[in-house]
Design a protein around this motif. Sequence first.
Motif, PDB file in Angstrom:
ATOM      1  N   THR A 117       0.851  -1.194   0.000  1.00  0.00           N
ATOM      2  CA  THR A 117       0.000   0.000   0.000  1.00  0.00           C
ATOM      3  C   THR A 117       0.884   1.240   0.000  1.00  0.00           C
ATOM      4  O   THR A 117       1.807   1.359   0.802  1.00  0.00           O
ATOM      5  CB  THR A 117      -0.922   0.020   1.240  1.00  0.00           C
ATOM      6  OG1 THR A 117      -1.722  -1.163   1.233  1.00  0.00           O
ATOM      7  CG2 THR A 117      -1.824   1.247   1.209  1.00  0.00           C
ATOM      8  N   ASP A 174      -7.098  -3.479   2.255  1.00  0.00           N
ATOM      9  CA  ASP A 174      -6.189  -2.376   1.976  1.00  0.00           C
ATOM     10  C   ASP A 174      -6.569  -1.719   0.643  1.00  0.00           C
ATOM     11  O   ASP A 174      -7.383  -2.230  -0.116  1.00  0.00           O
ATOM     12  CB  ASP A 174      -4.733  -2.863   1.923  1.00  0.00           C
ATOM     13  CG  ASP A 174      -4.487  -3.871   0.811  1.00  0.00           C
ATOM     14  OD1 ASP A 174      -4.141  -5.013   1.130  1.00  0.00           O
ATOM     15  OD2 ASP A 174      -4.646  -3.506  -0.380  1.00  0.00           O
ATOM     16  N   GLY A 187      -4.214  -1.027  -1.640  1.00  0.00           N
ATOM     17  CA  GLY A 187      -2.923  -1.161  -2.296  1.00  0.00           C
ATOM     18  C   GLY A 187      -3.021  -1.460  -3.780  1.00  0.00           C
ATOM     19  O   GLY A 187      -4.037  -1.190  -4.443  1.00  0.00           O
TER      20      GLY A 187
END
Length: 795
Positions: free
Chosen positions: A688, A711, A713
Amino acid sequence: MVQKDASRKAVTKKKGPLRGRLGLAIGALLVLEGAALGIKAWEERQTSDLRGLESLQREAHGLSQRITSEAESVVSTVSMGQRSGAARELVVSALDDIDVVLSLRDAAASPEGSRLKSGADAAISAIAAGEKIGLSGNGDVIFVVEETGFPTAIAYAHADAWLPAATTGRRHTLVGDYRLGVGDPSLEAQASSASLDEPRIQNGERMVRSATACAPLSGTGLHACVTRPSPLFTPDEILRLITYGLLLAAPLLAILGLINMISESRRERDDASSEAQSAQARLDLVMSGARAGSWMWNTETNTADLSPMAAELLGFSAQGAQPMETLLSLVAEKDRDAVRDGLEDANAKQYIQVSFSTLDDEDQTYVEMRASAHEDSDPNTLRGIVMDVTGHRKSDIRLRAAERRLRNAIEGFAGPFALWDERRRLLYWNRSFSTMFGLEDILRPGISHDTVELAKASSIRRVQKDDDDHNTQYVELHSERWLKVVERSTSDNGMITLAIDVTENRRNENQLKDQRRKLKTVVTKLERSEGQASELAKKYEQEKKKAEHAANTKSAFLANMSHELRTPLNAINGFSEILIEELYGPLGDERYKSYAADILASGQHLLDLINDILDMAKIEAGKMTVTLAPLDPIEPVDAAVRMIRQKVEAKDISLILDAPTDLPEIEADHRAIRQMVLNLISNAAKFTDPGGRITVAIRKQDEQIRISVVDTGIGIPRDEIARLGRPFEQISDTKDRNFEGTGLGLALTKSYAGMHGGRLGIASEVGKGTRVSIYLPIDGLGTGTRSKDIMPAAE
């Protein structure tokens, strides 16, 4: 007779008016002289007051500079502790007079009226004013530490602990905004000032006249102030007034002559005395601050005349002349002969310089004495100084001890180890490095890396490169031992060479290859000859057992070897961290600290790798177990979030815990759940970018508890998801990125979930993020869902 009496009366009549006029003249002269002397006395008192204020102002400036220097040291130490990730308790223990160190956010959340809340308010005001030091309402000195990438921290110290102890008639204070009590109002706007407070009535008592001087602390709104009594008349001034009165009572002519001589002589004497006293005061201030005193040795009488500070340093109860034998009796026995020899040689050299320790066992003092003869003084007299060198000596002792422990730890490491500078010149190596490669007669500090590589070639049979890491290679020695050699660059462009013995591992791998080759041959023969199926099946079973035994042997070797490697690495990491924190004093050259930081970073990376390999080996060998017990699922998840929050937020990534309050208890292992969540958050943070977000969510789903780490990311390609969760597997489609790691994190997490009767699920979209979920049965292994394969599709 009558005529003589008349003449006498006439003369008397003539002298009467003359005496009257002379008396008036003398009276007038006496009044004028008295007025002049009074003005002179007042002027001298004003001059004396002004000199006293100047001396007090210098003392205030000295106090201000000392506090400023110590404050900078506190801010630097706390900032260093933040960067190195050291525990705040360790930082507090390394700082004298600091009570507590915590984040500004935690202090601001304290109850109103508390010491922590008062300090937080002072820190906020200091930050708004662009300052690093503040003074709280509770009398605490607040130090503000703003380090990029870390939360703002503040340190607390009682103001009294930062000021010299109060002495008779002298008081030191630390204040914020201040105003002088009397004097020219324009002085109030100056950065530093001094004033005299006239006697006044306070609480029904008459207060003594006092003098105050204040000096600002650089870069802050605080001032260090010194206050001492300043009586209206000193004994010298009273004696001077009495002398003036006696002089005024003498005959006028004598008074005029004596006043002229006395005034001139007194003026010269006062000027000389004032200059001598001022010089002595400055010298005493410098000597006191430097913990030094003066002494004089009369070689003819063999006595030493000591100043108060010199007597204190040497352990005498009183100053003045002392026999040299008495001085020698106060020297530690181990240093006494050396000091006696130095004194004997001084008679010929007319110079002495000796260092020794005193006899005080509880708080031993190290002292250095210097003295020499002067051309304008008695040739039998040597004059010099006595200095306290305890801090320097103890710092050297601690540094040598720390260096010795670090060297012992490196020497205790079974594998070869070498440290190179930025020009690839050898700085340090252990015994294994020289003996394993046959370099005992070659190695020396400063030898080049290329020269060492050429010399090593005679001890090496062959070299195999590691396809996954170009800095790693496998080396076979002529002794048939295999070494895994790893070379890593340091932050200052230096290099560390580390090798471990993998002979047994290579042998097991070769055996495994041979068994597989034989197994393949057996299978081929089995396919060609159906008539020998029974015999081939038996051989196949035997070869399979051999292969399984080889695999088990490899796992057992990895587990045992990881333990053997982790023990010296813990020592290397611990002692290198002590060097970085400089717990026992400064290292000297800044490069040593940088080298220690590189050793610690490499050691911690290697230790993490070994821990993962050890856990994976335990799982493969069937030795890893989990202990199920009723627990709140939020507790281990919250513990993991708190443990890794600082590391994640240091990358400018938000970390959020989303958990309801009505979740049921589950049968699970607290440590295993915490480790699974740590692995998932660490993977999410790795992929991320700064400014992203990681959310840890806990939900009840049917008869399971789902723990998800989501996340924002880079995401995972769909065709890569199926490979994840296998040991040492990583995403390969990262052309412009270089992510560190072993690929064991998800494999360990999947194994732990399976031990709980749960499973692991992954859903991801490239460029938008990834969700990794752990499903755990509420009622434990009894009726919970067993471990399943990783989900390759979105959930």
